[in-house]
Design an enzyme around this catalytic site. Structure first.
Site, PDB file in Angstrom:
ATOM      1  CD  GLU A 222      -6.366  -1.818  39.012  1.00  0.00           C
ATOM      2  OE1 GLU A 222      -7.565  -1.846  39.552  1.00  0.00           O
ATOM      3  OE2 GLU A 222      -6.366  -1.241  38.056  1.00  0.00           O
TER       4      GLU A 222
ATOM      5  CG  HIS B 109      -9.820   1.106  41.642  1.00  0.00           C
ATOM      6  ND1 HIS B 109     -10.666   2.204  41.675  1.00  0.00           N
ATOM      7  CD2 HIS B 109      -9.151   1.025  40.823  1.00  0.00           C
ATOM      8  CE1 HIS B 109     -10.355   2.837  40.426  1.00  0.00           C
ATOM      9  NE2 HIS B 109      -9.534   2.149  39.919  1.00  0.00           N
TER      10      HIS B 109
ATOM     11  CG  HIS C  70     -13.514   4.053  46.875  1.00  0.00           C
ATOM     12  ND1 HIS C  70     -13.691   4.515  45.577  1.00  0.00           N
ATOM     13  CD2 HIS C  70     -14.327   5.038  47.670  1.00  0.00           C
ATOM     14  CE1 HIS C  70     -14.646   5.451  45.721  1.00  0.00           C
ATOM     15  NE2 HIS C  70     -14.899   5.784  46.752  1.00  0.00           N
TER      16      HIS C  70
HETATM   17 ZN   LIG Z   1      -8.504   2.490  38.197  1.00  0.00          ZN
END
Ligand SMILES: [Zn+2]
Length: 650
Positions: free
Chosen positions: A437, A440, A443
């Protein structure tokens, strides 16, 4: 008591908070609905102003203006939909039911607006002077119009709308039937669907395992009121018709046209070699299992004897590893990995208000001290949270506006009594989830785009999981473990032989794990590659069962393994956004492991490699085509062989 009659709805004010973060304690449940209504109204007016603009359509006065529109609506959506997922109440759920149709209707109105589309098309048709990012923003907006049917003639539009409405009803029905079948499964077997894999791995009673397997694998396929066969067939036929209306030969071709993979053949050619390698491995696994069982392996024996082999070969007991994975330590590891790799800095931000006392806020800054964004960590299970783990934005990045991002998980909650505090100890799977997580989140944090619609994680579905899966790699690297994996009672670092056991165990049983995942991915593709004409020959449950059996045989699936989801309980593809998209998990994983191999060959803490990964991918978000970025970073196309190596299939 002072009564303030002139209290203002916080959504209608600028937030006087350190980073423009939401002042949760000032927001009342009654503030949401008026804010949604006003937000929708304002965005409508903004779009009307774009349409009414007397000047020739330009990127700036049309596409960029739309990208900037809806500020109030984004503000309330950001807060509301994060809280309905992670800290919901019956009142919030009631509001959700009321606002969902309002939002959908407003979106549909925009996507069916021909005057607006005409302006967007004018920009799209002449993108010469635009930057690459502007071209991508324009293309994305243009495609969402096209895919919404705006280009159809009146008759086509009417049919398109009918098909869409019917499809959403059918998906809902599929989900309701499955829920009823899951409940029936529990009644018949005494276990829940989510306990299935654990049960099959641990139940010594062979007859009971057979009963559970048969009940599990026939959900939605029992010829009763909750049978999903007819619904599946109607969904498939309508999807094929919709694709045809929009000019695509099949629904798979339509779905793939705006993804990284591009077309169904590419996906098929990608999946089959993985399937072949997984089946070769499964046959080896079954030899070990047969030796222990003393009989042939049936589908209901697989997990049970796999666990026996695991105990014999790896002797990994999670009660040994858990003391090293206390949740706070793991978070420290997650942060340290990001700091060591990207040179950023993460610190607690007590000045930032959180929405629940169990959540915590952090500030991320770059090496030069500039703000990257605000992070909320919300790790522990509680009744007001839905299951699973996810990353979400409260605020997206665009230009100078930095993002506000949350990671929500359902890890075991620590005890509340400070004198006898029970620590939150994580499983190996939990540890991977925490790194996943935060991948992400990175990102989202490291992105540097000018337009919200392409910033951060706003990328194609088969590209987005690359960054989360990539970040999982850091979890069990010795240098990172040294930072965080200490026994919470003694402070002792995790022993090297335990680390070696973890790493070995991660590659265990991959014939089965990869095989069932890949089988479901292929089944999904084959259903959605059928054309409307081909589907016309399907008449009932028998045809559905026969097709599924034929597909499984052709892909080479052994009799001892079934797809992770069979057709009548494949919720991802019939009641969620993954139709002709279940392959995305494996596709993204190839990108992640292939990129990781570059880190391995350059040295995992090589500054130049990390810098290139950051600038090429994380900064760019969706402002360039994924494959272009990939080739820039890697110098060659992603190699599926990297996945086979990472999963121990080669
Ligand atoms: Zn994911």
């Amino acid at each position: 008591m002072i009564s303030c009659n002139n209290r203002q709805n916080p959504f209608f004010q600028d937030w006087d908070t350190p980073y423009g973060n939401a002042p949760f304690s000032q927001i009342k449940t009654t503030d949401y609905l008026p804010a949604f209504k006003e937000g929708i109204k304002q965005q409508k007016a903004e779009i009307q102003a774009i349409i009414d603009c007397p000047d020739q359509p330009t990127f700036e006065n049309t596409v960029a203006a739309y990208d900037r529109s809806g500020e109030l609506l984004s503000k309330v959506i950001g807060v509301f939909f994060n809280l309905t997922e992670s800290d919901s109440t019956p009142e919030m759920q009631a509001i959700e039911e009321e606002v969902m149709p309002m939002i959908t209707e407003a979106e549909n109105e925009v996507m069916m607006n021909e005057a607006f589309f005409a302006r967007v098309k004018a920009v799209y048709d002449n993108m010469d002077g635009l930057t690459r990012e502007q071209q991508m923003v324009t293309k994305k907006l243009y495609q969402s119009f096209e895919r919404g049917g705006v280009g159809l003639d009146p008759e086509g539009k009417k049919r398109f709308a009918e098909v869409s409405t019917r499809l959403s009803t059918l998906s809902q029905k599929f989900g309701q039937n499955l829920l009823a079948e899951n409940n029936a499964f529990k009644e018949a077997t005494g276990i829940t669907v989510s306990e299935y894999y654990d049960f099959m791995g641990s139940c010594p009673d062979r007859a009971k395992r057979e009963q559970v397997f048969k009940a599990y694998s026939s959900r939605g396929n029992n010829g009763n009121d909750n049978d999903n066969n007819a619904i599946v067939l109607e969904i498939l036929k309508l999807r094929a018709e919709m694709a045809q209306l929009l000019g695509y030969p099949s629904f798979a071709a339509f779905q793939l046209s705006d993804k990284m993979a591009g077309d169904p053949v590419t996906v098929d050619n990608f999946l089959q070699p993985i399937m072949d390698a997984a089946m070769k491995k499964a046959k080896e696994e079954m030899k070990d299992m047969k030796a222990i069982a003393g009989h042939d392996i049936e589908p209901w024996d697989y997990s049970y004897y796999a666990e026996k082999v695991r105990a014999q070969k790896f002797a990994l007991d999670e009660s040994q590893t858990k003391p090293y994975f206390q949740a706070d330590s793991v978070l420290k590891g997650v942060f340290s990995a990001a700091e060591m790799v990207y040179g950023i800095h993460i610190e607690e931000a007590p000045e930032v208000e959180v929405y629940n006392p169990a959540a915590k806020a952090y500030k991320l800054t770059d090496a030069d001290g500039s703000l990257l964004g605000i992070f909320y960590k919300d790790y522990y299970v509680r009744p007001t949270k839905r299951g699973g783990a996810w990353m979400n934005n409260f605020r997206d990045q665009a230009g100078d506006v930095r993002p506000i991002i949350v990671n929500v998980c359902n890890f075991p909650a620590p005890g509340e009594d400070p004198t006898d505090a029970k620590p939150s100890l994580l499983t190996i799977d939990n540890v991977q989830t925490a790194f996943h997580e935060f991948g992400h989140a990175l990102h989202g944090f490291l992105t540097k785009c000018n337009y919200e619609s392409v910033s951060g994680t706003s990328v194609a579905r088969d590209f987005v999981e690359m960054f989360s899966q990539f970040n999982e790699n850091w979890a069990f690297v010795p240098e990172i473990l040294a930072v965080y994996a200490n026994d919470y009672r003694t402070g002792e670092p995790i022993p090297a032989e335990l680390v070696a056991k973890i790493q070995k165990a991660l590659k265990f049983n991959q014939g089965f794990t990869t095989g069932e995942l890949c089988a479901a991915s292929i089944l999904d593709m084959k259903w959605h590659e059928l054309t409307a004409e081909q589907l016309a020959a399907f008449n009932g449950p028998e045809d559905i069962r026969a097709f599924e059996a034929k597909v499984c045989k052709e892909m080479g699936l052994v009799d001892e393994i079934i797809p992770r989801y069979r057709t009548t309980y494949f919720n991802h593809i019939f009641n969620s956004g993954y139709s002709a998209g279940y392959y995305s998990y494996l596709w993204s994983e190839v990108l992640a492991v292939d990129a990781w191999e570059k880190f391995l060959s350059d040295g995992i803490f090589n500054k130049a490699t990390a810098e290139s990964f950051r600038r090429t991918f994380l900064e760019k978000g969706g402002s360039e085509e994924p494959m272009t970025l990939y080739l820039q970073f890697r110098g060659s196309a992603p190699a599926p062989a990297a996945l086979m190596r990472a999963r121990g299939l080669q």
